[in-house]
Design a protein around this motif. Structure first.
Motif, PDB file in Angstrom:
ATOM      1  N   ARG A  21       0.869  -1.307   0.097  1.00 29.99           N
ATOM      2  CA  ARG A  21       0.289   0.156  -0.215  1.00 29.99           C
ATOM      3  C   ARG A  21       0.829   1.041  -0.208  1.00 29.99           C
ATOM      4  O   ARG A  21       0.414   2.114  -0.303  1.00 29.99           O
ATOM      5  CB  ARG A  21      -0.849  -0.256   1.353  1.00 29.99           C
ATOM      6  CG  ARG A  21      -0.388  -0.165   2.475  1.00 29.99           C
ATOM      7  CD  ARG A  21      -1.160  -0.318   3.671  1.00 29.99           C
ATOM      8  NE  ARG A  21      -0.819  -0.473   4.802  1.00 29.99           N
ATOM      9  CZ  ARG A  21      -0.321  -1.684   5.145  1.00 29.99           C
ATOM     10  NH1 ARG A  21       0.227  -3.140   5.104  1.00 29.99           N
ATOM     11  NH2 ARG A  21       0.907  -1.848   6.811  1.00 29.99           N
ATOM     12  N   ALA A  22       2.520   1.254   0.409  1.00 27.06           N
ATOM     13  CA  ALA A  22       3.134   2.923   0.611  1.00 27.06           C
ATOM     14  C   ALA A  22       3.306   2.821  -0.840  1.00 27.06           C
ATOM     15  O   ALA A  22       3.037   3.990  -1.685  1.00 27.06           O
ATOM     16  CB  ALA A  22       3.709   1.900   1.112  1.00 27.06           C
ATOM     17  N   ASN A  23       3.114   1.871  -2.162  1.00 27.91           N
ATOM     18  CA  ASN A  23       3.828   2.187  -3.647  1.00 27.91           C
ATOM     19  C   ASN A  23       2.131   2.406  -4.701  1.00 27.91           C
ATOM     20  O   ASN A  23       2.070   2.968  -4.704  1.00 27.91           O
ATOM     21  CB  ASN A  23       4.518   1.468  -4.300  1.00 27.91           C
ATOM     22  CG  ASN A  23       6.171   0.608  -3.842  1.00 27.91           C
ATOM     23  OD1 ASN A  23       6.119   2.066  -3.263  1.00 27.91           O
ATOM     24  ND2 ASN A  23       6.508   0.074  -3.084  1.00 27.91           N
ATOM     25  N   SER A  24       1.101   1.354  -3.493  1.00 24.97           N
ATOM     26  CA  SER A  24       0.384   1.171  -4.326  1.00 24.97           C
ATOM     27  C   SER A  24      -1.109   2.590  -4.051  1.00 24.97           C
ATOM     28  O   SER A  24      -1.956   3.103  -5.109  1.00 24.97           O
ATOM     29  CB  SER A  24      -0.946  -0.143  -4.515  1.00 24.97           C
ATOM     30  OG  SER A  24      -0.688  -0.286  -3.195  1.00 24.97           O
ATOM     31  N   LEU A  25      -1.139   3.215  -2.727  1.00 21.05           N
ATOM     32  CA  LEU A  25      -1.685   3.878  -1.972  1.00 21.05           C
ATOM     33  C   LEU A  25      -1.333   4.911  -2.028  1.00 21.05           C
ATOM     34  O   LEU A  25      -1.055   6.586  -2.621  1.00 21.05           O
ATOM     35  CB  LEU A  25      -2.733   3.758  -1.557  1.00 21.05           C
ATOM     36  CG  LEU A  25      -3.871   1.997  -1.268  1.00 21.05           C
ATOM     37  CD1 LEU A  25      -4.135   1.731  -0.351  1.00 21.05           C
ATOM     38  CD2 LEU A  25      -4.970   2.066  -2.046  1.00 21.05           C
ATOM     39  N   GLY A  26      -0.062   5.259  -1.604  1.00 11.15           N
ATOM     40  CA  GLY A  26       1.079   6.275  -1.030  1.00 11.15           C
ATOM     41  C   GLY A  26       1.009   7.011  -2.167  1.00 11.15           C
ATOM     42  O   GLY A  26       1.128   8.356  -2.322  1.00 11.15           O
ATOM     43  N   ALA A  27       1.445   6.333  -3.385  1.00 12.34           N
ATOM     44  CA  ALA A  27       2.265   7.469  -4.350  1.00 12.34           C
ATOM     45  C   ALA A  27       1.084   8.015  -4.794  1.00 12.34           C
ATOM     46  O   ALA A  27       1.408   9.546  -5.374  1.00 12.34           O
ATOM     47  CB  ALA A  27       2.337   6.362  -5.959  1.00 12.34           C
ATOM     48  N   TRP A  28      -0.405   7.829  -5.446  1.00 15.19           N
ATOM     49  CA  TRP A  28      -1.254   8.844  -5.278  1.00 15.19           C
ATOM     50  C   TRP A  28      -1.770   9.683  -4.414  1.00 15.19           C
ATOM     51  O   TRP A  28      -2.039  11.212  -4.675  1.00 15.19           O
ATOM     52  CB  TRP A  28      -3.037   7.950  -5.141  1.00 15.19           C
ATOM     53  CG  TRP A  28      -2.775   7.082  -6.663  1.00 15.19           C
ATOM     54  CD1 TRP A  28      -2.603   5.422  -6.697  1.00 15.19           C
ATOM     55  CD2 TRP A  28      -2.376   7.290  -8.293  1.00 15.19           C
ATOM     56  NE1 TRP A  28      -2.638   4.753  -7.971  1.00 15.19           N
ATOM     57  CE2 TRP A  28      -2.852   6.189  -8.932  1.00 15.19           C
ATOM     58  CE3 TRP A  28      -3.348   8.128  -8.658  1.00 15.19           C
ATOM     59  CZ2 TRP A  28      -3.089   5.929 -10.254  1.00 15.19           C
ATOM     60  CZ3 TRP A  28      -3.360   8.703 -10.143  1.00 15.19           C
ATOM     61  CH2 TRP A  28      -3.198   7.060 -10.738  1.00 15.19           C
TER      62      TRP A  28
END
Length: 364
Positions: A21-28
């Motif tokens: 989630r740090a990459n899949s959601l955090g980027a947005w």
């Protein structure tokens, strides 16, 4: 007793989505924050533009009102899009990762994020390309820029189609085409504009050369941020692995706002210069904050020591620079003085003649 692990039964794909989630959601989320901050800068530039338009009596501001309105509208839509993406992913579908992980390829407001950046970039690049053509007046110099712009925009559209049909390989390929063309367009416009301005400094008054030098600095200041971000976005999209690829969205979101800021900054600098020049009666604040003497007003650029002659009808005094050349004759042992006059034009009358072979004229 507090639970130490999730009690929701997730599919393997959703488990991987939540675990990353740090990459899949955090980027947005971070991209949305960055977009909102840059949107504040855009609104400040828009406010300055319309404030200068109210004070200026020239048609320059009115001529570009539609362009500023269009870019502002697209920037607001981009910010609204980023808010919608973060809200749906992190609030509406907070308990449904099976749906949240598929939004990147199914939801139209999320799929079109790169395309909206491409639209803003295309509008702004068209403005700067037109400005370059007005300077160069050479259709063959503008053709490569136009082709690069169209190919880059086409790559963004084909990337969107590849996302919809689920062709990951084609998506990466067309993203590469889009980013390469965006970088090359910015680079060619910047270099071409600098070249067109430099060709005008070969002759002319010191004030004109100084103004062109400041214009060249303005070109660098407005073009370098978007060009560098486009280059870094290109590098990140090709070097990040699949788990971290979404972090290039930070550059993609920033690029949309940097294009808008570049356009508004350029328009505001030119408008402020013209407005200051109209108030000061020929001596205006330069595009970089200094004083620029007008080429239409007679005077001396004291920094450079150059003499400028303007409209004779507006001048009360005309100063003639003279040079005395002395010849010594060995046979006669005498000294002869010859006066060589250096002037841009011949005066109508001479009012005073001085001794020792030096003649100076002042025409009232």
């Amino acid at each position: 007793m507090a639970a130490t692990s999730s009690v929701i039964d997730l599919s393997p794909a959703s488990k991987a989505f939540v675990a990353n989630r740090a990459n899949s959601l955090g980027a947005w989320v971070i991209a949305g924050f960055l977009d909102a901050i840059l949107m504040g800068i855009v609104m400040c530039q828009v406010g300055a533009f319309f404030q200068l338009s109210r004070r200026s009596q020239e048609g320059f501001g009115r001529h570009y009102h539609w362009l500023v309105a269009l870019v502002t509208f697209l920037s607001l839509v981009k910010t609204g899009q980023s808010i919608a993406i973060v809200w749906v992913q992190n609030v509406s579908d907070f308990m449904n990762p099976d749906v949240a992980r598929t939004l990147v390829a199914t939801a139209w407001w999320q799929v079109t994020a790169p395309l909206l950046t491409a639209i803003i970039g295309f509008v702004v690049q068209s403005f700067f390309a037109l400005r370059f053509y007005m300077l160069a007046r050479n259709i063959f110099m503008i053709l490569p820029i136009a082709c690069s712009m169209l190919l880059g925009f086409g790559g963004a559209c084909l990337q969107l189609n590849s996302i919809i049909v689920g062709n990951a390989k084609a998506k990466v390929m067309w993203l590469l085409v889009h980013l390469i063309c965006s970088f090359m367009t910015d680079f060619m416009i910047t270099v071409g504009t600098i070249y067109a301005l430099r060709t005008r400094t070969s002759s002319g008054l010191a004030s004109t050369i100084s103004l062109i030098s400041r214009l060249m600095r303005l070109v660098f200041e407005s073009a370098i941020p978007s060009t560098l971000v486009a280059a870094v976005d290109l590098i990140m999209s090709q070097t990040l692995d699949a788990n971290h690829l979404l972090w290039h969205l930070l550059l993609n979101y920033a690029l949309a706002k940097l294009y808008a800021i570049s356009l508004l900054y350029t328009l505001n600098c030119v408008k402020e210069y013209r407005y200051s020049r109209s108030l000061s009666g020929g001596h205006a604040q330069s595009l970089s904050g200094g004083r620029v003497p007008s080429s239409g007003t007679p005077g001396t650029d004291r920094k450079r020591g150059d003499v400028e002659l303007g409209d004779r009808s507006n001048s009360n005094h005309v100063y003639i620079q003279t040079q005395v050349v002395t010849h010594v004759s060995p046979s006669q042992g005498s000294v002869e003085a010859e006066d060589l006059k250096h002037s841009g034009w011949q005066p109508d009358t001479w009012t005073k003649q001085l001794s020792d072979g030096v003649r100076r004229a002042v025409v009232e």
